[in-house]
Design an enzyme around this catalytic site. Structure first.
Site, PDB file in Angstrom:
ATOM      1  N   HIS A  98       0.807  -1.179  -0.090  1.00  0.00           N
ATOM      2  CA  HIS A  98       0.090  -0.063  -0.068  1.00  0.00           C
ATOM      3  C   HIS A  98       0.813   1.206  -0.044  1.00  0.00           C
ATOM      4  CE1 HIS A  98       0.759  -0.792   4.027  1.00  0.00           C
ATOM      5  NE2 HIS A  98       0.892   0.382   4.451  1.00  0.00           N
ATOM      6  N   HIS A 100       1.033   5.352   1.123  1.00  0.00           N
ATOM      7  CA  HIS A 100       0.400   6.461   1.995  1.00  0.00           C
ATOM      8  C   HIS A 100       0.294   7.724   1.105  1.00  0.00           C
ATOM      9  CE1 HIS A 100       1.329   4.212   5.750  1.00  0.00           C
ATOM     10  NE2 HIS A 100       1.882   3.732   5.108  1.00  0.00           N
TER      11      HIS A 100
HETATM   12  P1  5GP Z   1       2.445   0.454   7.115  1.00  0.00           P
HETATM   13  O1  5GP Z   1       3.237   0.853   8.371  1.00  0.00           O
HETATM   14  O2  5GP Z   1       2.343  -0.965   7.010  1.00  0.00           O
HETATM   15  O3  5GP Z   1       3.210   1.253   5.959  1.00  0.00           O
HETATM   16  O4  5GP Z   1       1.267   1.236   7.268  1.00  0.00           O
HETATM   17  C1  5GP Z   1      -0.141   0.693   7.804  1.00  0.00           C
HETATM   18  C2  5GP Z   1      -1.153   1.750   7.944  1.00  0.00           C
HETATM   19  O5  5GP Z   1      -2.468   1.304   7.854  1.00  0.00           O
HETATM   20  C3  5GP Z   1      -0.901   2.624   9.275  1.00  0.00           C
HETATM   21  O6  5GP Z   1      -0.692   4.194   8.801  1.00  0.00           O
HETATM   22  C4  5GP Z   1      -2.262   2.515  10.150  1.00  0.00           C
HETATM   23  O7  5GP Z   1      -2.633   3.243  10.732  1.00  0.00           O
HETATM   24  C5  5GP Z   1      -3.015   1.796   8.814  1.00  0.00           C
HETATM   25  N1  5GP Z   1      -4.110   0.842   9.288  1.00  0.00           N
HETATM   26  C6  5GP Z   1      -3.856  -0.336  10.452  1.00  0.00           C
HETATM   27  N2  5GP Z   1      -5.140  -0.664  10.653  1.00  0.00           N
HETATM   28  C7  5GP Z   1      -6.059  -0.007  10.111  1.00  0.00           C
HETATM   29  C8  5GP Z   1      -7.330  -0.391   9.958  1.00  0.00           C
HETATM   30  O8  5GP Z   1      -7.895  -1.116  10.545  1.00  0.00           O
HETATM   31  N3  5GP Z   1      -8.052   0.728   8.980  1.00  0.00           N
HETATM   32  C9  5GP Z   1      -7.652   1.770   8.534  1.00  0.00           C
HETATM   33  N4  5GP Z   1      -8.018   2.609   7.605  1.00  0.00           N
HETATM   34  N5  5GP Z   1      -6.062   1.862   8.521  1.00  0.00           N
HETATM   35  C10 5GP Z   1      -5.587   0.887   9.158  1.00  0.00           C
END
Ligand code: 5GP
Length: 138
Positions: A98, A100
């Site tokens: 994903h 951001h």
């Molecule tokens: P990563 O650290 O994997 O790049 O980012 C994961 C993102 O997913 C984090 O910014 C976190 O806040 C978001 N996230 C985690 N669980 C959920 C969820 O249940 N719903 C949503 N909308 N975002 C989530």
């Protein structure tokens, strides 16, 4: 790998979507760096960007550019960060690829800067050669 995003995409738990396309969706991050922080997520369940199918990869650029504009328009922010944590060692918490899109504001003190260091003698040229060879290998 199944993750929280698999469950959101399947409608098992709620997500607040900005769009839901055939291959990609976007939803609001539940713990935003700033309001309007969006996650651009492929429907394909793959941990790494490079493991997504060619058709999914091919759509990414268009969605991403459009989303940077949408986030700026919706929030009024002058700038965004686009971040992909491509693996746990890079800070990936959710093992489903994903990106951001994070609104940024002047003086918001959110930071985002790597502590860089210059190459040593000859190392830049050596690394460039290794990267050219790796790039050509695909
Ligand atoms: P990563 O650290 O994997 O790049 O980012 C994961 C993102 O997913 C984090 O910014 C976190 O806040 C978001 N996230 C985690 N669980 C959920 C969820 O249940 N719903 C949503 N909308 N975002 C989530």
């Amino acid at each position: 790998m199944a993750s929280i995003f698999t469950r959101i995409l399947a409608g098992e738990i709620p997500g607040t979507f900005v769009f839901q396309g055939e291959r990609w969706v976007a939803l609001l991050d539940i713990r935003p760096a700033h309001p309007g922080h969006v996650l651009l997520i492929p429907r394909e369940e793959r941990q790494y960007l490079a493991d997504l199918s060619g058709s999914t990869q091919a759509e990414l650029g268009l969605h991403l550019a459009r989303m940077t504009l949408a986030v700026k328009r919706a929030t009024g922010c002058p700038a965004v960060n686009v971040v992909l944590n491509d693996g746990p060692e890079a800070g990936q918490e959710v093992p489903h690829a994903h990106l951001h899109v994070v609104p940024r504001w002047p003086g918001d003190h959110k930071g985002f800067r790597f502590a860089g260091a210059p190459y040593g003698n000859g190392q830049l040229a050596t690394m460039a050669e290794r990267l050219r060879a790796a790039w050509a290998a695909d």
